[in-house]
Design a protein around this motif. Structure first.
Motif, PDB file in Angstrom:
ATOM      1  N   ALA A  13       0.839  -1.205   0.000  1.00 50.14           N
ATOM      2  CA  ALA A  13       0.000   0.000   0.000  1.00 50.14           C
ATOM      3  C   ALA A  13       0.869   1.249   0.000  1.00 50.14           C
ATOM      4  O   ALA A  13       1.962   1.255   0.586  1.00 50.14           O
ATOM      5  N   PRO A  14       0.408   2.311  -0.686  1.00 45.86           N
ATOM      6  CA  PRO A  14       1.150   3.582  -0.629  1.00 45.86           C
ATOM      7  C   PRO A  14       1.347   3.999   0.824  1.00 45.86           C
ATOM      8  O   PRO A  14       0.387   4.085   1.596  1.00 45.86           O
ATOM      9  N   ALA A  15       2.582   4.208   1.199  1.00 46.39           N
ATOM     10  CA  ALA A  15       2.897   4.479   2.597  1.00 46.39           C
ATOM     11  C   ALA A  15       4.293   5.059   2.692  1.00 46.39           C
ATOM     12  O   ALA A  15       5.041   5.089   1.726  1.00 46.39           O
ATOM     13  N   ARG A  16       4.653   5.484   3.894  1.00 43.90           N
ATOM     14  CA  ARG A  16       6.003   5.976   4.143  1.00 43.90           C
ATOM     15  C   ARG A  16       6.886   4.775   4.456  1.00 43.90           C
ATOM     16  O   ARG A  16       7.190   4.477   5.608  1.00 43.90           O
ATOM     17  N   VAL A  17       7.268   4.064   3.413  1.00 41.52           N
ATOM     18  CA  VAL A  17       8.117   2.889   3.573  1.00 41.52           C
ATOM     19  C   VAL A  17       9.529   3.231   3.111  1.00 41.52           C
ATOM     20  O   VAL A  17       9.760   4.247   2.455  1.00 41.52           O
ATOM     21  N   THR A  18      10.451   2.354   3.447  1.00 42.19           N
ATOM     22  CA  THR A  18      11.865   2.595   3.115  1.00 42.19           C
ATOM     23  C   THR A  18      12.175   2.061   1.715  1.00 42.19           C
ATOM     24  O   THR A  18      13.109   1.278   1.517  1.00 42.19           O
ATOM     25  N   ALA A  19      11.394   2.512   0.751  1.00 41.64           N
ATOM     26  CA  ALA A  19      11.534   2.045  -0.629  1.00 41.64           C
ATOM     27  C   ALA A  19      10.806   3.012  -1.546  1.00 41.64           C
ATOM     28  O   ALA A  19       9.838   3.660  -1.142  1.00 41.64           O
ATOM     29  N   ILE A  20      11.254   3.058  -2.794  1.00 39.76           N
ATOM     30  CA  ILE A  20      10.528   3.834  -3.786  1.00 39.76           C
ATOM     31  C   ILE A  20       9.281   3.054  -4.204  1.00 39.76           C
ATOM     32  O   ILE A  20       9.284   1.820  -4.237  1.00 39.76           O
TER      33      ILE A  20
END
Length: 270
Positions: A13-20
Protein backbone atom coordinates in the motif's frame (compact mmCIF):
# COMPACT_ATOMS: atom_id res chain seq x y z
CA UNK A 1 30.97 -2.91 -4.68
CA UNK A 2 27.50 -3.70 -6.05
CA UNK A 3 24.87 -1.12 -5.10
CA UNK A 4 21.10 -1.66 -5.01
CA UNK A 5 18.04 0.43 -4.20
CA UNK A 6 14.83 -0.73 -2.52
CA UNK A 7 11.58 -0.87 -4.54
CA UNK A 8 8.16 -1.70 -3.03
CA UNK A 9 6.21 -4.09 -5.24
CA UNK A 10 2.71 -3.08 -6.41
CA UNK A 11 0.72 -4.86 -3.68
CA UNK A 12 2.41 -2.79 -0.96
CA UNK A 13 0.00 0.00 0.00
CA UNK A 14 1.15 3.58 -0.63
CA UNK A 15 2.90 4.48 2.60
CA UNK A 16 6.00 5.98 4.14
CA UNK A 17 8.12 2.89 3.57
CA UNK A 18 11.86 2.60 3.12
CA UNK A 19 11.53 2.05 -0.63
CA UNK A 20 10.53 3.83 -3.79
CA UNK A 21 6.96 3.15 -4.95
CA UNK A 22 5.27 3.54 -8.32
CA UNK A 23 5.28 2.11 -11.82
CA UNK A 24 7.93 -0.61 -11.84
CA UNK A 25 9.32 -0.02 -15.32
CA UNK A 26 9.67 3.73 -14.75
CA UNK A 27 11.23 3.27 -11.31
CA UNK A 28 13.68 0.65 -12.56
CA UNK A 29 14.72 2.81 -15.50
CA UNK A 30 15.44 5.74 -13.20
CA UNK A 31 17.32 3.58 -10.69
CA UNK A 32 19.53 2.29 -13.49
CA UNK A 33 20.02 5.74 -15.00
CA UNK A 34 21.33 7.01 -11.67
CA UNK A 35 23.94 4.25 -11.62
CA UNK A 36 22.63 1.56 -9.27
CA UNK A 37 23.45 -2.03 -10.21
CA UNK A 38 20.37 -3.68 -8.76
CA UNK A 39 16.97 -3.46 -7.11
CA UNK A 40 15.92 -5.16 -3.89
CA UNK A 41 12.20 -5.89 -3.75
CA UNK A 42 10.13 -4.99 -0.67
CA UNK A 43 7.07 -7.24 -0.71
CA UNK A 44 3.85 -7.73 1.24
CA UNK A 45 2.35 -10.70 -0.62
CA UNK A 46 4.56 -12.09 -3.40
CA UNK A 47 1.62 -14.16 -4.69
CA UNK A 48 -0.20 -10.96 -5.67
CA UNK A 49 1.92 -9.88 -8.65
CA UNK A 50 3.36 -11.37 -11.82
CA UNK A 51 6.87 -12.72 -11.18
CA UNK A 52 7.64 -13.14 -14.87
CA UNK A 53 6.63 -9.54 -15.60
CA UNK A 54 8.83 -8.06 -12.91
CA UNK A 55 11.69 -10.27 -14.10
CA UNK A 56 11.30 -8.86 -17.62
CA UNK A 57 11.09 -5.29 -16.34
CA UNK A 58 14.31 -5.70 -14.36
CA UNK A 59 16.04 -7.29 -17.36
CA UNK A 60 14.87 -4.46 -19.62
CA UNK A 61 16.41 -1.97 -17.21
CA UNK A 62 19.65 -3.96 -16.99
CA UNK A 63 19.32 -4.47 -13.25
CA UNK A 64 20.10 -7.43 -11.01
CA UNK A 65 17.92 -8.37 -8.03
CA UNK A 66 19.96 -9.47 -4.99
CA UNK A 67 17.28 -9.92 -2.35
CA UNK A 68 13.59 -9.95 -1.49
CA UNK A 69 12.72 -8.08 1.71
CA UNK A 70 9.62 -9.31 3.56
CA UNK A 71 9.23 -6.32 5.88
CA UNK A 72 5.68 -5.44 4.87
CA UNK A 73 4.38 -8.96 5.48
CA UNK A 74 4.55 -7.88 9.11
CA UNK A 75 4.49 -4.11 8.63
CA UNK A 76 1.20 -4.02 6.75
CA UNK A 77 -0.52 -7.31 7.64
CA UNK A 78 1.08 -8.07 11.02
CA UNK A 79 1.81 -11.63 9.96
CA UNK A 80 4.72 -13.42 11.61
CA UNK A 81 6.24 -16.81 12.29
CA UNK A 82 5.62 -16.20 16.01
CA UNK A 83 1.86 -15.58 15.80
CA UNK A 84 -0.05 -17.67 18.38
CA UNK A 85 -2.66 -18.43 15.70
CA UNK A 86 -1.49 -21.47 13.68
CA UNK A 87 -3.46 -20.31 10.63
CA UNK A 88 -1.61 -16.99 10.64
CA UNK A 89 1.73 -18.75 11.07
CA UNK A 90 0.83 -20.95 8.10
CA UNK A 91 -0.06 -17.89 6.00
CA UNK A 92 3.25 -16.29 6.94
CA UNK A 93 5.12 -19.40 5.83
CA UNK A 94 3.15 -19.47 2.55
CA UNK A 95 4.21 -15.89 1.83
CA UNK A 96 7.81 -16.69 2.75
CA UNK A 97 7.89 -19.61 0.33
CA UNK A 98 6.30 -17.41 -2.36
CA UNK A 99 9.09 -14.88 -1.77
CA UNK A 100 11.63 -17.69 -2.20
CA UNK A 101 9.95 -18.73 -5.45
CA UNK A 102 10.40 -15.16 -6.66
CA UNK A 103 13.98 -14.96 -5.44
CA UNK A 104 15.08 -18.17 -7.16
CA UNK A 105 14.52 -16.54 -10.56
CA UNK A 106 17.42 -14.22 -9.76
CA UNK A 107 19.62 -16.33 -7.52
CA UNK A 108 18.56 -13.91 -4.80
CA UNK A 109 18.18 -14.16 -1.03
CA UNK A 110 15.04 -13.66 1.08
CA UNK A 111 15.23 -11.46 4.16
CA UNK A 112 13.42 -12.25 7.42
CA UNK A 113 13.26 -9.17 9.63
CA UNK A 114 10.12 -8.18 11.51
CA UNK A 115 8.31 -11.12 9.94
CA UNK A 116 9.93 -13.48 12.46
CA UNK A 117 7.64 -11.92 15.12
CA UNK A 118 7.90 -10.80 18.72
CA UNK A 119 7.72 -12.07 22.26
CA UNK A 120 4.11 -11.54 23.35
CA UNK A 121 2.39 -11.28 26.72
CA UNK A 122 0.86 -14.58 27.71
CA UNK A 123 3.16 -16.64 25.45
CA UNK A 124 6.20 -18.36 26.90
CA UNK A 125 9.41 -17.14 25.31
CA UNK A 126 10.49 -20.71 24.66
CA UNK A 127 7.28 -21.25 22.69
CA UNK A 128 7.90 -18.16 20.56
CA UNK A 129 11.44 -19.34 19.86
CA UNK A 130 10.14 -22.79 18.95
CA UNK A 131 7.57 -21.40 16.49
CA UNK A 132 10.18 -19.20 14.80
CA UNK A 133 12.65 -22.08 14.65
CA UNK A 134 10.00 -24.33 13.12
CA UNK A 135 9.00 -21.71 10.52
CA UNK A 136 12.55 -20.83 9.51
CA UNK A 137 13.55 -24.47 9.17
CA UNK A 138 10.39 -25.30 7.21
CA UNK A 139 11.08 -22.49 4.73
CA UNK A 140 14.73 -23.50 4.38
CA UNK A 141 13.79 -27.13 3.79
CA UNK A 142 11.01 -26.27 1.33
CA UNK A 143 13.39 -24.34 -0.95
CA UNK A 144 16.92 -25.50 -0.11
CA UNK A 145 18.37 -23.85 -3.24
CA UNK A 146 17.38 -20.37 -1.98
CA UNK A 147 19.23 -18.56 0.78
CA UNK A 148 17.44 -16.92 3.73
CA UNK A 149 19.01 -14.08 5.69
CA UNK A 150 17.80 -13.30 9.20
CA UNK A 151 18.12 -9.62 10.09
CA UNK A 152 18.78 -8.41 13.64
CA UNK A 153 16.17 -5.68 14.24
CA UNK A 154 16.59 -2.94 16.84
CA UNK A 155 14.45 -2.45 19.96
CA UNK A 156 12.33 0.26 18.35
CA UNK A 157 10.74 -2.39 16.13
CA UNK A 158 11.40 -5.73 17.84
CA UNK A 159 11.95 -7.41 21.19
CA UNK A 160 13.45 -10.67 19.93
CA UNK A 161 16.74 -11.27 18.08
CA UNK A 162 17.72 -7.61 18.25
CA UNK A 163 21.51 -7.94 18.50
CA UNK A 164 23.99 -9.44 16.09
CA UNK A 165 25.50 -11.94 18.53
CA UNK A 166 22.07 -13.19 19.61
CA UNK A 167 20.91 -13.52 15.99
CA UNK A 168 24.11 -15.35 15.00
CA UNK A 169 23.65 -17.87 17.82
CA UNK A 170 20.04 -18.41 16.77
CA UNK A 171 20.96 -18.97 13.12
CA UNK A 172 23.72 -21.42 14.02
CA UNK A 173 21.19 -23.32 16.11
CA UNK A 174 18.87 -23.63 13.13
CA UNK A 175 21.54 -25.78 11.46
CA UNK A 176 20.52 -25.09 7.89
CA UNK A 177 23.20 -24.30 5.27
CA UNK A 178 20.90 -21.90 3.40
CA UNK A 179 20.20 -19.64 6.42
CA UNK A 180 22.59 -16.80 7.21
CA UNK A 181 22.49 -13.17 8.37
CA UNK A 182 22.07 -9.76 6.86
CA UNK A 183 23.20 -6.70 8.75
CA UNK A 184 21.70 -3.22 8.65
CA UNK A 185 23.72 -0.20 9.75
CA UNK A 186 20.61 1.36 11.29
CA UNK A 187 19.87 -1.59 13.57
CA UNK A 188 23.51 -1.99 14.55
CA UNK A 189 23.81 1.71 15.42
CA UNK A 190 20.50 2.04 17.28
CA UNK A 191 21.32 -1.04 19.37
CA UNK A 192 24.57 0.65 20.38
CA UNK A 193 26.79 -2.05 18.89
CA UNK A 194 30.31 -1.46 17.64
CA UNK A 195 30.03 -1.91 13.90
CA UNK A 196 33.24 -3.84 13.31
CA UNK A 197 32.41 -6.13 16.23
CA UNK A 198 28.98 -6.85 14.74
CA UNK A 199 30.61 -7.81 11.45
CA UNK A 200 32.97 -10.11 13.34
CA UNK A 201 30.10 -11.69 15.30
CA UNK A 202 28.29 -12.47 12.05
CA UNK A 203 31.42 -14.02 10.56
CA UNK A 204 30.79 -16.46 7.75
CA UNK A 205 27.02 -16.08 8.18
CA UNK A 206 27.17 -12.48 6.90
CA UNK A 207 25.67 -12.48 3.39
CA UNK A 208 23.91 -9.12 2.80
CA UNK A 209 24.00 -5.47 3.97
CA UNK A 210 21.65 -2.49 4.21
CA UNK A 211 22.76 1.10 4.63
CA UNK A 212 21.08 4.41 5.46
CA UNK A 213 21.87 7.48 7.52
CA UNK A 214 20.47 8.66 10.85
CA UNK A 215 16.66 8.85 11.10
CA UNK A 216 16.50 6.51 8.09
CA UNK A 217 17.62 9.28 5.75
CA UNK A 218 19.47 8.92 2.46
CA UNK A 219 23.18 8.18 2.79
CA UNK A 220 25.04 11.38 3.62
CA UNK A 221 21.94 13.31 4.69
CA UNK A 222 22.28 12.47 8.39
CA UNK A 223 24.81 12.45 11.18
CA UNK A 224 26.27 8.95 11.12
CA UNK A 225 29.86 8.23 10.10
CA UNK A 226 28.95 6.13 7.06
CA UNK A 227 32.51 6.19 5.72
CA UNK A 228 33.84 4.55 8.88
CA UNK A 229 31.14 1.87 8.72
CA UNK A 230 31.87 1.07 5.08
CA UNK A 231 35.60 1.01 5.78
CA UNK A 232 34.86 -1.61 8.44
CA UNK A 233 32.82 -3.50 5.88
CA UNK A 234 35.58 -3.33 3.27
CA UNK A 235 38.14 -4.56 5.80
CA UNK A 236 36.23 -7.85 6.14
CA UNK A 237 36.70 -8.54 2.43
CA UNK A 238 32.94 -8.35 1.84
CA UNK A 239 32.20 -8.14 -1.88
CA UNK A 240 28.44 -8.65 -1.86
CA UNK A 241 25.56 -6.23 -2.28
CA UNK A 242 24.88 -3.01 -0.39
CA UNK A 243 21.25 -1.91 -0.56
CA UNK A 244 20.28 1.68 0.22
CA UNK A 245 17.15 1.31 2.37
CA UNK A 246 15.71 4.57 3.64
CA UNK A 247 12.71 6.87 3.53
CA UNK A 248 12.08 8.85 0.35
CA UNK A 249 12.77 12.21 1.98
CA UNK A 250 12.27 14.90 0.84
CA UNK A 251 11.22 12.89 -2.24
CA UNK A 252 12.28 9.71 -4.00
CA UNK A 253 14.31 11.41 -6.72
CA UNK A 254 16.36 13.45 -4.28
CA UNK A 255 16.86 10.50 -1.93
CA UNK A 256 17.99 8.16 -4.71
CA UNK A 257 20.39 10.74 -6.11
CA UNK A 258 21.85 11.56 -2.70
CA UNK A 259 22.61 7.94 -1.79
CA UNK A 260 24.16 6.95 -5.11
CA UNK A 261 26.23 10.12 -5.31
CA UNK A 262 27.66 9.53 -1.82
CA UNK A 263 28.22 5.79 -2.34
CA UNK A 264 29.83 6.28 -5.75
CA UNK A 265 32.17 8.86 -4.30
CA UNK A 266 33.12 6.53 -1.46
CA UNK A 267 33.82 3.65 -3.83
CA UNK A 268 35.20 5.87 -6.62
CA UNK A 269 32.68 4.48 -9.04
CA UNK A 270 32.14 6.35 -12.28
Amino acid sequence: MKLAYMYATPEVAPARVTAIQGDAAACFARIRELGYDGVELLVRDPRAFDHALIERQLADAGLAMPAVCTGEVYGEDRLSLADPDPARRAETLDRMIAAMDLAVRFGAMVNVGRMRGRYMDGVERAQTEAWVTEGMQAAADARPETRIVLEPVNHQYANFLMGTAEAARFVRGLDRPNIGLMLDLAHITIEGEVHRESLAEAGDLFWHYHVCDSDRQAVGHGGWDIAAALNDLDATGYDGWITAEHFQVPDAQTAMEQSIRWLNRHYDKH
